[in-house]
Scaffold this active site. Structure first.
Site, PDB file in Angstrom:
ATOM      1  N   GLY A   1      11.977  29.903 -40.719  1.00 25.70           N
ATOM      2  CA  GLY A   1      10.911  29.809 -40.684  1.00 25.70           C
ATOM      3  C   GLY A   1       9.795  30.965 -39.583  1.00 25.70           C
ATOM      4  O   GLY A   1      10.155  32.103 -40.295  1.00 25.70           O
TER       5      GLY A   1
ATOM      6  N   ASN B   1      13.178  24.911 -30.374  1.00 24.82           N
ATOM      7  CA  ASN B   1      13.226  25.651 -29.724  1.00 24.82           C
ATOM      8  C   ASN B   1      13.939  25.431 -28.492  1.00 24.82           C
ATOM      9  O   ASN B   1      13.871  24.413 -28.192  1.00 24.82           O
ATOM     10  CB  ASN B   1      10.585  26.356 -28.919  1.00 24.82           C
ATOM     11  CG  ASN B   1      10.239  25.162 -28.642  1.00 24.82           C
ATOM     12  OD1 ASN B   1      10.510  24.742 -27.566  1.00 24.82           O
ATOM     13  ND2 ASN B   1       9.532  24.670 -29.549  1.00 24.82           N
TER      14      ASN B   1
ATOM     15  N   ASP C   1      10.705  21.347 -36.541  1.00 24.06           N
ATOM     16  CA  ASP C   1      10.847  20.517 -34.944  1.00 24.06           C
ATOM     17  C   ASP C   1       8.994  19.415 -34.919  1.00 24.06           C
ATOM     18  O   ASP C   1       9.435  18.656 -34.277  1.00 24.06           O
ATOM     19  CB  ASP C   1      10.487  21.870 -34.378  1.00 24.06           C
ATOM     20  CG  ASP C   1      10.550  21.776 -32.735  1.00 24.06           C
ATOM     21  OD1 ASP C   1      11.276  20.487 -32.262  1.00 24.06           O
ATOM     22  OD2 ASP C   1      10.518  22.061 -31.866  1.00 24.06           O
TER      23      ASP C   1
ATOM     24  N   ASP D   1      12.339  16.569 -47.346  1.00 30.22           N
ATOM     25  CA  ASP D   1      11.957  16.225 -46.077  1.00 30.22           C
ATOM     26  C   ASP D   1      12.791  15.865 -45.050  1.00 30.22           C
ATOM     27  O   ASP D   1      13.038  14.607 -45.289  1.00 30.22           O
ATOM     28  CB  ASP D   1      10.434  15.631 -45.842  1.00 30.22           C
ATOM     29  CG  ASP D   1      10.232  15.098 -44.370  1.00 30.22           C
ATOM     30  OD1 ASP D   1      10.485  15.609 -43.095  1.00 30.22           O
ATOM     31  OD2 ASP D   1       8.868  14.314 -44.498  1.00 30.22           O
ATOM     32  N   ILE D   2      13.222  16.528 -44.150  1.00 28.24           N
ATOM     33  CA  ILE D   2      15.212  16.464 -43.951  1.00 28.24           C
ATOM     34  C   ILE D   2      14.021  14.982 -42.083  1.00 28.24           C
ATOM     35  O   ILE D   2      15.383  14.155 -42.044  1.00 28.24           O
ATOM     36  CB  ILE D   2      14.995  16.767 -42.213  1.00 28.24           C
ATOM     37  CG1 ILE D   2      16.228  17.011 -42.431  1.00 28.24           C
ATOM     38  CG2 ILE D   2      14.152  17.596 -41.307  1.00 28.24           C
ATOM     39  CD1 ILE D   2      17.099  18.265 -41.302  1.00 28.24           C
TER      40      ILE D   2
END
Length: 168
Positions: free
Chosen positions: A122, A23, A33, A9-10
């Site tokens: 993704g 986006n 995001d 998990d970033i």
């Protein structure tokens, strides 16, 4: 420059900057995001609104930098990857630009460590093998006096395997 690979998990990575696959609206979304905005809290969104009001969001292939809110990182570099259109819309060059613009922002802000997610792979549908190759080549060709550590953070097994093969 040290290049590392992690699966996970970033939002949990402790680095100077994590990269958000944003986006164009910068107002959060799905995938990485949404996870970054959720974990980081409202301060990130507030700064994204300020950027939007000033310049109207972020274009594909470009990047902007904000605070990291409640995250362990100091900053978030938001970049907008291309949607895959069967290679007919200069997607490879736009993806390469995402990595370059993030690295430029990291240097401009004297950041020494940066963590990248798998940009555009993704919901944007970029083929994972092509995206991994572009990410790896762009980062390894980058010469920096400032950036000392780059981490590719993969959320899924397929991306992790692709990056692992490239790193060997």
């Amino acid at each position: 420059m040290k290049i590392e690979l992690l699966k996970g998990d970033i939002t949990k990575i402790k680095v100077d900057a994590i990269v958000n696959a944003a986006n164009t609206s910068l107002l959060g979304g799905g995938g990485v995001d949404g996870a970054i905005h959720k974990a980081g809290g409202p301060k990130i969104l507030e700064e994204c609104y300020t950027i939007r009001n000033k310049q109207g969001g972020c274009k594909v292939g470009e990047a902007v930098i904000t605070n990291a809110g409640n995250l362990s990182a100091e900053k978030i570099i938001h970049t907008v990857g291309p949607r895959w259109n069967n290679g007919n819309s200069n997607e490879e060059e736009k993806l390469r630009s995402c990595y370059i613009e993030c690295l430029k922002l990291a240097e401009a802000n004297n950041l020494t460590s940066i963590a990248f997610p798998n940009i555009s792979t993704g919901i944007y549908g970029f083929p994972k093998d092509k995206a991994a190759k572009i990410a790896f080549e762009t980062v390894t060709q980058w010469k920096s006096e400032t950036i000392k550590n780059i981490i590719f953070v993969c959320f899924d097994d397929e991306n992790y395997s692709l990056y692992k093969n490239l790193l060997q």
